[in-house]
Scaffold this active site. Structure first.
Site, PDB file in Angstrom:
ATOM      1  N   GLU A 159     -49.063   6.414  12.111  1.00 49.80           N
ATOM      2  CA  GLU A 159     -48.998   6.687  13.553  1.00 49.80           C
ATOM      3  C   GLU A 159     -50.295   6.360  14.295  1.00 49.80           C
ATOM      4  OE1 GLU A 159     -47.620  10.737  13.748  1.00 49.80           O
ATOM      5  OE2 GLU A 159     -45.779  10.273  12.655  1.00 49.80           O
ATOM      6  N   GLU A 274     -38.867   7.487   6.899  1.00 51.63           N
ATOM      7  CA  GLU A 274     -38.680   8.914   7.261  1.00 51.63           C
ATOM      8  C   GLU A 274     -37.359   9.122   8.006  1.00 51.63           C
ATOM      9  OE1 GLU A 274     -42.126  10.604   9.239  1.00 51.63           O
ATOM     10  OE2 GLU A 274     -43.509   9.444   8.015  1.00 51.63           O
TER      11      GLU A 274
HETATM   12  O1  9MR Z   1     -42.056  17.224   8.357  1.00 51.96           O
HETATM   13  C1  9MR Z   1     -43.433  17.499   8.449  1.00 51.96           C
HETATM   14  C2  9MR Z   1     -43.658  18.938   8.860  1.00 51.96           C
HETATM   15  O2  9MR Z   1     -43.128  19.801   7.875  1.00 51.96           O
HETATM   16  C3  9MR Z   1     -45.139  19.176   9.069  1.00 51.96           C
HETATM   17  O3  9MR Z   1     -45.300  20.449   9.612  1.00 51.96           O
HETATM   18  C4  9MR Z   1     -45.719  18.167  10.039  1.00 51.96           C
HETATM   19  C5  9MR Z   1     -47.231  18.306  10.159  1.00 51.96           C
HETATM   20  O4  9MR Z   1     -47.857  17.985   8.947  1.00 51.96           O
HETATM   21  O5  9MR Z   1     -45.437  16.829   9.613  1.00 51.96           O
HETATM   22  C6  9MR Z   1     -44.062  16.566   9.467  1.00 51.96           C
HETATM   23  O6  9MR Z   1     -43.893  15.245   9.014  1.00 51.96           O
HETATM   24  C7  9MR Z   1     -44.209  14.209   9.927  1.00 51.96           C
HETATM   25  C8  9MR Z   1     -44.779  13.069   9.122  1.00 51.96           C
HETATM   26  O7  9MR Z   1     -45.878  13.498   8.345  1.00 51.96           O
HETATM   27  C9  9MR Z   1     -45.182  11.900  10.023  1.00 51.96           C
HETATM   28  N1  9MR Z   1     -44.080  11.502  10.854  1.00 51.96           N
HETATM   29  C10 9MR Z   1     -43.394  12.553  11.603  1.00 51.96           C
HETATM   30  C11 9MR Z   1     -42.970  13.664  10.649  1.00 51.96           C
HETATM   31  C12 9MR Z   1     -42.143  14.729  11.380  1.00 51.96           C
HETATM   32  O8  9MR Z   1     -42.921  15.376  12.350  1.00 51.96           O
END
Ligand code: 9MR
Length: 363
Positions: A159, A274
């Site tokens: 990102e 994802e």
């Molecule tokens: O699904 C993840 C969530 O459980 C965490 O709280 C969050 C922060 O670390 O990240 C979420 O995963 C994200 C991923 O790392 C990057 N793309 C978006 C995902 C969903 O928010």
């Protein structure tokens, strides 16, 4: 774990004398006319996994082992988990997930090495470029080399684009851009390659598949980053399309496909990293909702596939029991979100069928 292009070729079983031919995963059967029928291809399917749930919920672990060929820790390899402070690395959760993957003969992807999300306060406080480069590269070296030879692909940079980029060169403001500028990206890719020269290195991004200038700008930004790395001879192997799809948003098929053609021309792979479908705006009725969710994913996967078959497809979780979606997208009717392939009782939904058909994992 990404696969080499040659591995992505489906084996087509020739009806003529049982001859085995190798052909494009999507293309017409090679050679001998109508008697050749294409057998289903195999694209590895995987899912993000939560360490705490894996420890507490045996049925969840069994579902992952049963359905997946690869896993990715949803949080276990992120900075806040690995780096509670500057001195410590805590590999407990990541190691438990890696052990589960090994026990079950599954591959593992790594997520993520350089991301703005949830950076620990001690790291976010760094202001010196020299210190920043040292902390970033030594982190990557330690983490990537620990799983060298097992984690086959890494989301090195996750990102990098701001939500609304002012230009394709615009980058998200966080500790690494504040201290190192755009150079944090090549620094991260070089460090990952040095730590595991065989690992496939991925640039991962979301919100690039929709209609509108904001999405076009984000696509242009990702292409510019990839091009600049390649021009400088810095290893990058794939673009990750996160594909957190919104069920009620229109896909920009043309925009997505021309983006993918550029990636293909750069000889980079594409992964769907994802996938899930955000159902906050959909009707309450489960059957209706699940059908719309499955159709959205199918449309997206087909649009990608027409240009370049992905080298892996991963969903961000396997079951509605454990999903990030309600953190941001709760439903106004009070029912639970249904973004993932299995429902909260681990029963397959139409999205599971779409993915199994697409990847060939049903056969
Ligand atoms: O699904 C993840 C969530 O459980 C965490 O709280 C969050 C922060 O670390 O990240 C979420 O995963 C994200 C991923 O790392 C990057 N793309 C978006 C995902 C969903 O928010």
């Amino acid at each position: 774990m990404t696969t080499a292009p040659s591995d992505r070729r489906a084996i087509l079983k020739g009806a003529l004398g049982g001859v085995l031919c190798v052909g494009s995963a999507l293309g017409t059967p090679l050679g001998h006319g109508p008697a050749m029928a294409a057998a289903p291809r195999k694209i590895p399917f995987g899912a993000a996994v939560r360490g705490d749930a894996l420890a507490a919920d045996a049925a969840y672990g069994a579902a992952l082992a049963d359905r997946c060929r690869l896993l990715v820790p949803e949080g276990g390899l992120k900075w806040p988990v690995l780096r509670p402070n500057r001195e410590t690395f805590d590999f407990g959760e990541a190691d438990r997930i890696a052990a589960f993957a090994r026990r079950n003969g599954l591959g593992l992807r790594g997520h993520t090495l350089a991301w703005y999300g949830g950076m620990p306060a001690w790291a976010e406080a760094i202001t010196s470029p020299v210190e920043a480069e040292w902390v970033l590269t030594s982190h990557i070296e330690t983490v990537v080399s620990r799983y060298r030879g097992f984690i086959g692909s890494w989301d090195v940079v996750n990102e990098p684009m701001p939500d609304n980029p002012a230009s394709p060169q615009d980058l998200r403001r966080f500790v690494w851009t504040k201290t190192l500028g755009a150079e944090y990206i090549p620094i991260a890719f070089k460090a990952a390659h040095a730590a595991d020269p065989a690992a496939r290195l991925v640039l991962n991004e979301y919100d690039i598949e929709y209609v509108g200038p904001r999405f076009a700008q984000r696509r242009a930004g990702i292409l510019a980053i990839a091009r600049s790395l390649l021009d400088r001879g810095i290893p990058i192997h794939a673009i990750g399309l996160q594909a957190h799809l919104f069920a009620d948003r229109e896909l920009d098929r043309d925009g997505l496909q021309s983006f993918l053609r550029e990636i293909k021309a750069m000889k980079l792979d594409v992964l769907v990293t994802e996938l899930d479908v955000i159902d906050a705006g959909l009707p309450t009725d489960f059957a209706t909702r699940d059908a719309i969710v499955a159709k959205k994913a199918a449309d997206f996967l087909q649009a990608v596939d027409e240009v370049t078959p992905p080298s892996a497809v991963l969903t961000w979780g396997i079951t509605d029991r454990y999903t990030w979606v309600p953190i941001y997208f709760t439903r106004s009717d009070g029912t639970a979100n249904r973004p993932l392939p299995l429902d909260s009782d681990l029963r397959p939904k139409p999205l599971m069928n779409v993915i199994e058909r697409f990847t060939g994992s049903a056969s």
